[in-house]
Design a protein around this motif. Structure first.
Motif, PDB file in Angstrom:
ATOM      1  N   SER A   1       0.951  -1.125   0.068  1.00  0.00           N
ATOM      2  CA  SER A   1       0.007  -0.104  -0.024  1.00  0.00           C
ATOM      3  C   SER A   1       0.797   1.128  -0.118  1.00  0.00           C
ATOM      4  N   ALA A   2       1.908   1.298   0.706  1.00  0.00           N
ATOM      5  CA  ALA A   2       2.869   2.470   0.763  1.00  0.00           C
ATOM      6  C   ALA A   2       3.693   2.679  -0.520  1.00  0.00           C
ATOM      7  N   LEU A   3       3.934   1.345  -1.266  1.00  0.00           N
ATOM      8  CA  LEU A   3       4.112   1.578  -2.588  1.00  0.00           C
ATOM      9  C   LEU A   3       3.433   2.312  -3.512  1.00  0.00           C
ATOM     10  N   GLY A   4       2.089   2.133  -3.143  1.00  0.00           N
ATOM     11  CA  GLY A   4       1.137   2.777  -3.982  1.00  0.00           C
ATOM     12  C   GLY A   4       1.181   4.103  -3.500  1.00  0.00           C
ATOM     13  N   ALA A   5       1.377   4.469  -2.621  1.00  0.00           N
ATOM     14  CA  ALA A   5       1.450   6.126  -2.280  1.00  0.00           C
ATOM     15  C   ALA A   5       2.830   6.472  -2.892  1.00  0.00           C
TER      16      ALA A   5
ATOM     17  N   GLN B   1       2.523  10.713   3.324  1.00  0.00           N
ATOM     18  CA  GLN B   1       2.629  10.161   4.566  1.00  0.00           C
ATOM     19  C   GLN B   1       0.991  10.206   4.948  1.00  0.00           C
ATOM     20  N   LYS B   2       0.295  10.906   4.425  1.00  0.00           N
ATOM     21  CA  LYS B   2      -1.222  10.879   4.852  1.00  0.00           C
ATOM     22  C   LYS B   2      -1.767   9.819   4.150  1.00  0.00           C
ATOM     23  N   ASN B   3      -1.391   9.589   2.870  1.00  0.00           N
ATOM     24  CA  ASN B   3      -1.896   8.070   2.027  1.00  0.00           C
ATOM     25  C   ASN B   3      -1.368   6.878   2.849  1.00  0.00           C
ATOM     26  N   VAL B   4      -0.343   6.893   3.390  1.00  0.00           N
ATOM     27  CA  VAL B   4       0.213   5.799   4.154  1.00  0.00           C
ATOM     28  C   VAL B   4      -0.584   5.666   5.450  1.00  0.00           C
TER      29      VAL B   4
ATOM     30  N   PHE C   1      -4.506   3.474  -0.243  1.00  0.00           N
ATOM     31  CA  PHE C   1      -4.353   2.452  -1.286  1.00  0.00           C
ATOM     32  C   PHE C   1      -4.284   0.872  -0.823  1.00  0.00           C
ATOM     33  N   ASP C   2      -4.761   0.910   0.301  1.00  0.00           N
ATOM     34  CA  ASP C   2      -5.185  -0.713   0.828  1.00  0.00           C
ATOM     35  C   ASP C   2      -5.772  -1.487   0.001  1.00  0.00           C
ATOM     36  N   SER C   3      -6.945  -0.960  -0.489  1.00  0.00           N
ATOM     37  CA  SER C   3      -7.947  -1.826  -1.433  1.00  0.00           C
ATOM     38  C   SER C   3      -6.964  -2.332  -2.811  1.00  0.00           C
ATOM     39  N   TRP C   4      -6.148  -1.071  -3.131  1.00  0.00           N
ATOM     40  CA  TRP C   4      -5.504  -1.240  -4.500  1.00  0.00           C
ATOM     41  C   TRP C   4      -4.218  -2.461  -4.087  1.00  0.00           C
ATOM     42  N   ALA C   5      -3.901  -2.491  -3.190  1.00  0.00           N
ATOM     43  CA  ALA C   5      -2.594  -3.443  -2.670  1.00  0.00           C
ATOM     44  C   ALA C   5      -3.400  -4.803  -2.595  1.00  0.00           C
ATOM     45  N   MET C   6      -4.585  -5.035  -2.123  1.00  0.00           N
ATOM     46  CA  MET C   6      -5.418  -6.453  -2.302  1.00  0.00           C
ATOM     47  C   MET C   6      -5.593  -6.642  -3.615  1.00  0.00           C
ATOM     48  N   LYS C   7      -5.947  -5.804  -4.457  1.00  0.00           N
ATOM     49  CA  LYS C   7      -6.343  -6.016  -5.868  1.00  0.00           C
ATOM     50  C   LYS C   7      -4.912  -6.288  -6.451  1.00  0.00           C
ATOM     51  N   MET C   8      -3.711  -5.948  -6.301  1.00  0.00           N
ATOM     52  CA  MET C   8      -2.433  -6.129  -6.859  1.00  0.00           C
ATOM     53  C   MET C   8      -2.076  -7.671  -6.336  1.00  0.00           C
ATOM     54  N   SER C   9      -2.284  -7.867  -5.041  1.00  0.00           N
ATOM     55  CA  SER C   9      -2.070  -9.017  -4.441  1.00  0.00           C
ATOM     56  C   SER C   9      -2.696 -10.320  -5.215  1.00  0.00           C
ATOM     57  N   ALA C  10      -3.937 -10.072  -5.343  1.00  0.00           N
ATOM     58  CA  ALA C  10      -5.029 -10.806  -6.050  1.00  0.00           C
ATOM     59  C   ALA C  10      -4.259 -10.972  -7.592  1.00  0.00           C
TER      60      ALA C  10
END
Length: 270
Positions: free
Chosen positions: A151-155, A208-211, A216-225
């Protein structure tokens, strides 16, 4: 004592006894009502506590909830849910697919040894890279650091592709990359501390705010999928034109610059 007085005394005694029995009966009834009432309250409390506990146990975690949440994709992405992350010059004809898990120790070795070479090749336009992030180590070792780091990489990607590459290198650096069993990436403060070593992210309030907000938590889960759907079984995995790049001795990815250069040169010609 006269017979009449004796009879009156007996009547009075019986009346007092009757009154006492009535008072005692009322006390017993009241006591039973209190006991029943308390018991019902107690049962309801236990049922309520049990129901609350059951709901809490079955309540999805933040990451589970993120799987079904509306996706906010970072900038510099494309495709459904923004899971297509391709970085490099548009003139580059081929693309190197790079599959990594942020907690993966072998990924750390790869990045520390070869990451700079890959970065230079991309800058030179030799090829583009397509990044596919995994989170399976969270399930294997326990924790949530892989997901949180992704998620932080997404940020970072939301800031720029260059910030993404530099931040990824910092996450895998010998200075900051934890042992596989140490879930340090679960802490936003640690991820932000690492980001402060990257010029584009140092003191970056939006990043920092996005982290902290888990934007981008939901994006991270879609990337993981997307990683899970790829069929790739381990990290790091490198592919070009659907074929894995190996060290030439095994099915493993190259771990030295020489082995990587040999593999990438052959892949670019293929």
């Amino acid at each position: 004592m006269s017979k009449r007085n004796s009879q009156a005394n007996k009547s009075a005694a019986r009346e007092r006894l009757r009154a006492e029995r009535e008072r005692q009966a009322k006390k017993d009834k009241a006591r039973r009502q209190i006991i029943v009432g308390v018991s019902i309250v107690g049962v309801l409390a236990v049922v309520g506590l049990g129901t609350w506990g059951f709901m809490q146990l079955n309540k999805p975690s933040g990451w589970e909830a993120a799987k079904d949440a509306k996706v906010t994709a970072p900038k510099n992405t494309s495709g459904e849910n923004g899971t297509n992350v391709v970085i490099g010059k548009s003139t580059a004809k081929k693309t190197l697919e790079l599959y990594e898990d942020s907690r993966c120790p072998i990924c750390g070795t790869f990045e520390q040894s070869i990451g700079e070479t890959v970065h230079k090749d991309v800058d030179a336009g030799k090829y583009k890279i397509k990044y596919i992030g995994a989170t399976f180590i969270d399930d294997m070792a326990g924790g949530e650091g892989s997901k949180n780091a992704l998620s932080a990489l997404g940020a970072a990607l939301d800031v720029s592709p260059e910030a993404f590459l530099d931040y990824k290198a910092a996450l895998y650096s010998a200075k900051y990359h934890p042992e596989e069993t140490d879930d340090k990436f679960k802490d936003d403060s640690y991820l932000i501390k690492i980001a402060d070593s990257v010029d584009a992210l140092k003191g970056n309030a939006a990043f920092q705010k996005n982290v902290k907000d888990g934007t981008f938590d939901s994006w991270a889960m879609k990337m993981s999928a997307a990683f899970e759907d790829s069929g790739v079984k381990g990290t790091p995995t490198l592919k070009m034109d659907g074929k894995a790049l190996t060290d030439g001795q095994s099915e493993n990815a190259p771990m030295t610059v020489d082995a990587f250069n040999t593999a990438i040169t052959a892949a670019l010609k293929g």
